[in-house]
Write an enzyme that holds these catalytic residues in place. Structure first.
Site, PDB file in Angstrom:
ATOM      1  N   CYS A  43       1.299  -5.996  -7.161  1.00 20.71           N
ATOM      2  CA  CYS A  43       0.807  -4.632  -6.984  1.00 20.71           C
ATOM      3  C   CYS A  43       1.787  -3.613  -7.557  1.00 20.71           C
ATOM      4  O   CYS A  43       2.994  -3.772  -7.456  1.00 20.71           O
ATOM      5  CB  CYS A  43       0.654  -4.310  -5.499  1.00 20.71           C
ATOM      6  SG  CYS A  43      -0.345  -5.454  -4.556  1.00 20.71           S
ATOM      7  N   CYS A  44       1.229  -2.566  -8.127  1.00 17.36           N
ATOM      8  CA  CYS A  44       1.973  -1.368  -8.478  1.00 17.36           C
ATOM      9  C   CYS A  44       0.980  -0.212  -8.407  1.00 17.36           C
ATOM     10  O   CYS A  44      -0.186  -0.421  -8.053  1.00 17.36           O
ATOM     11  CB  CYS A  44       2.662  -1.475  -9.843  1.00 17.36           C
ATOM     12  SG  CYS A  44       1.578  -1.517 -11.271  1.00 17.36           S
TER      13      CYS A  44
END
Length: 146
Positions: free
Chosen positions: A64-65
């Protein structure tokens, strides 16, 4: 299933992801901002989570980002990884089914709690296609790693 999870930010959706995976019975190994003292840069933590999949020490990973794009790019640099940025359940289903994706990339900005659950449902329900054309495409991707 053992799943490595990375996030460059300790956001509520990232914490929800960890809890939801554990609720579903998976063993979760956190990276980045989800692991005290770990390097939270998206390129670093996404790469670390993806390397676990490539090494066979994790069955899958979720990276995730903020947009999910950087995390997916970093993960895809690891040979043997097929990361897919999924913003909805049909995309997650297709990524697993037609692309035999082994790393799910998520946007911390776009993913709500209900959407996260829908994406995870689709991801874990879909099975890799045994269609000859799909298998040839996945094999071709593997040759690109060399």
């Amino acid at each position: 299933m053992r799943i490595s999870v990375s996030s460059d930010m300790d956001e509520p959706v990232a914490r929800l992801l960890l809890a939801e995976l554990e609720r579903r019975g998976h063993q979760v190994v956190p990276y980045g901002a989800l692991r005290p003292g770990d390097d939270p840069q998206w390129a670093v933590c996404s790469g670390a989570a993806a390397r676990e999949v490539a090494a066979g020490t994790a069955d899958q990973a979720v990276v995730c980002c903020w947009t999910g794009t950087g995390a997916s790019i970093a993960a895809n640099k690891v040979p043997g990884v097929r990361a897919a940025l999924c913003t909805d359940a049909p995309t997650a289903d297709g990524a697993r089914r037609w692309n035999d994706a082994n790393v799910l990339a998520l946007s911390l900005r776009l993913t709500s709690e209900p959407l996260l659950k829908e994406i995870l449902d689709a991801w874990f329900t879909a099975e890799a296609s045994q269609d000859a054309e799909d298998l040839r495409n996945v094999a071709h991707i593997e040759r690109l790693d060399r």
